[in-house]
Scaffold this motif. Structure first.
Motif, short mmCIF file in Angstrom:
data_model
loop_
_atom_site.label_atom_id
_atom_site.label_comp_id
_atom_site.label_asym_id
_atom_site.label_seq_id
_atom_site.Cartn_x
_atom_site.Cartn_y
_atom_site.Cartn_z
N LEU A 76 0.83 -1.20 0.00
CA LEU A 76 0.00 0.00 0.00
C LEU A 76 0.87 1.26 0.00
O LEU A 76 0.56 2.24 -0.70
CB LEU A 76 -0.92 0.00 1.22
CG LEU A 76 -2.11 -0.97 1.18
CD1 LEU A 76 -2.84 -0.96 2.51
CD2 LEU A 76 -3.06 -0.62 0.05
N HIS A 77 1.95 1.23 0.78
CA HIS A 77 2.85 2.39 0.84
C HIS A 77 3.43 2.67 -0.54
O HIS A 77 3.50 3.84 -0.97
CB HIS A 77 3.96 2.10 1.84
CG HIS A 77 4.84 3.28 2.11
ND1 HIS A 77 4.37 4.49 2.55
CD2 HIS A 77 6.19 3.42 1.98
CE1 HIS A 77 5.37 5.34 2.69
NE2 HIS A 77 6.48 4.72 2.35
N LEU A 78 3.83 1.63 -1.24
CA LEU A 78 4.38 1.80 -2.59
C LEU A 78 3.31 2.29 -3.56
O LEU A 78 3.57 3.13 -4.44
CB LEU A 78 4.98 0.49 -3.09
CG LEU A 78 6.20 -0.02 -2.30
CD1 LEU A 78 6.59 -1.42 -2.77
CD2 LEU A 78 7.38 0.94 -2.48
N GLY A 112 -3.36 8.76 1.71
CA GLY A 112 -3.02 7.40 2.12
C GLY A 112 -1.72 7.34 2.90
O GLY A 112 -1.63 6.64 3.92
N THR A 113 -0.72 8.10 2.45
CA THR A 113 0.55 8.15 3.18
C THR A 113 0.37 8.77 4.56
O THR A 113 1.00 8.33 5.53
CB THR A 113 1.57 8.97 2.37
OG1 THR A 113 1.74 8.38 1.07
CG2 THR A 113 2.92 9.01 3.07
N ALA A 114 -0.49 9.79 4.66
CA ALA A 114 -0.74 10.43 5.95
C ALA A 114 -1.36 9.43 6.93
O ALA A 114 -0.99 9.39 8.11
CB ALA A 114 -1.65 11.63 5.77
N VAL A 115 -2.29 8.63 6.46
CA VAL A 115 -2.92 7.63 7.32
C VAL A 115 -1.88 6.61 7.78
O VAL A 115 -1.84 6.22 8.96
CB VAL A 115 -4.09 6.94 6.59
CG1 VAL A 115 -4.61 5.75 7.40
CG2 VAL A 115 -5.21 7.94 6.33
N GLN A 116 -1.02 6.16 6.86
CA GLN A 116 0.01 5.19 7.23
C GLN A 116 1.01 5.78 8.21
O GLN A 116 1.55 5.07 9.05
CB GLN A 116 0.72 4.68 5.99
CG GLN A 116 -0.06 3.62 5.24
CD GLN A 116 0.83 2.80 4.33
OE1 GLN A 116 1.72 3.34 3.66
NE2 GLN A 116 0.59 1.50 4.29
#
Length: 291
Positions: free
Chosen positions: A111-113, A144-148
């Motif tokens: 997901l990060h990628l 999405g990156t902020a949530v991770q």
């Protein structure tokens, strides 16, 4: 159009332009189907919110974010592009077959990628002319990156700080006024900044020049030079342009701090030198303008 929607505008703006807004909106939506009328109402509400926040195209804030938005996309493309290229380098260097590594990739890593890829592709699409589509993709990746960053801090280096600056980057991009979206010149400059900021770091990571790290400062230096060059070309004071690239560089600064580990002093020193250089550049531009 009802009075409740008109009240979204500040009182002064409403008294000056309220009748004109009502007449134009009524004329534009008279023969539209319900779905199109709802979209027009949403656009009007968004414009009212921008005026209330001082982010419309006529305000200083709107002009500031019109400059900051493309460079913020460039900065996020650099930081996420480095995530992707470093992951790919590890994939290639590893003795295990690539397919085996891919099949055993954890879902959070995948997901990060994917979020990083979404940011990079979105930035490219936006800066090559499809602004709305590109911004939508880039903002989705940033969110999405902020949530991770909150849920899985070790995965998104910097944790909560990464989440904060990622949300800031998304807000800066979305704050760009609709009628001040960057043209070919500004988009081209931002795209050049992204390329010049990303490629040398990738080459340095390979060890081709015997350089192991630049402490993450190179892309920020490229942004600072771009801001000064833009101010000189516009013959402005430089405050708006250098301020815009300073805001745009925050994701890069946090990524550099997160990646520096215990060796922070060289990075802090470089950031101070860079900040001082930007301030002196602004003063020099202002002095030249007064001549």
């Amino acid at each position: 159009m009802n009075d409740r929607m008109l009240r979204l505008y500040p009182a002064g703006y409403r008294s000056a332009y309220g009748e004109e807004i009502v007449d134009v909106h009524r004329e534009m939506t008279a023969d539209l189907p319900r779905a199109a009328r709802l979209r027009a109402d949403a656009d009007l509400a968004a414009h009212a919110l921008r005026v209330r926040l001082g982010l419309d195209s006529a305000s200083r804030g709107g002009r500031f974010f019109a400059v900051a938005a493309p460079f913020t996309l460039a900065a996020t493309a650099v930081s996420n592009g480095l995530v992707l290229t470093r992951w790919y380098a590890g994939l290639v260097i590893s003795p295990a077959p690539a397919w085996t590594q891919l099949s055993h990739t954890d879902l959070p890593v995948a997901l990060h990628l994917m979020f990083s890829l979404s940011v990079c592709v979105g930035a490219i699409v936006a800066l090559t002319g499809r602004w709305v589509l590109g911004v939508a993709a880039a903002v989705c990746g940033l969110l999405g990156t902020a949530v991770q960053g909150v849920l899985d801090a070790p995965l998104a280096q910097g944790g909560g700080m990464t989440s904060a600056v990622t949300l800031l980057a998304a807000a800066v991009v979305l704050a760009c006024p609709v009628d001040r979206r960057p043209g070919k010149g500004l988009s081209g400059a931002a795209a050049a900044v992204a390329g010049i900021g990303w490629f040398p770091v990738v080459v340095a990571d390979t060890g081709a020049f015997g350089v192991t790290t630049d402490y993450g400062v190179w892309p920020m230096l490229v942004l600072a030079v771009a801001g000064a060059a833009l101010a000189l070309r516009r013959q402005s004071s430089g405050a708006r342009e250098i301020g815009a690239v300073a805001v745009a560089s925050t994701p890069l600064a946090v990524a550099a701090l997160a990646g520096a580990g215990p060796d922070l002093w060289p990075l802090i020193g470089m950031l101070l030198v860079l900040s001082l250089s930007a301030a002196l550049g602004t003063c020099a531009i202002a002095a030249r303008r007064r001549r």
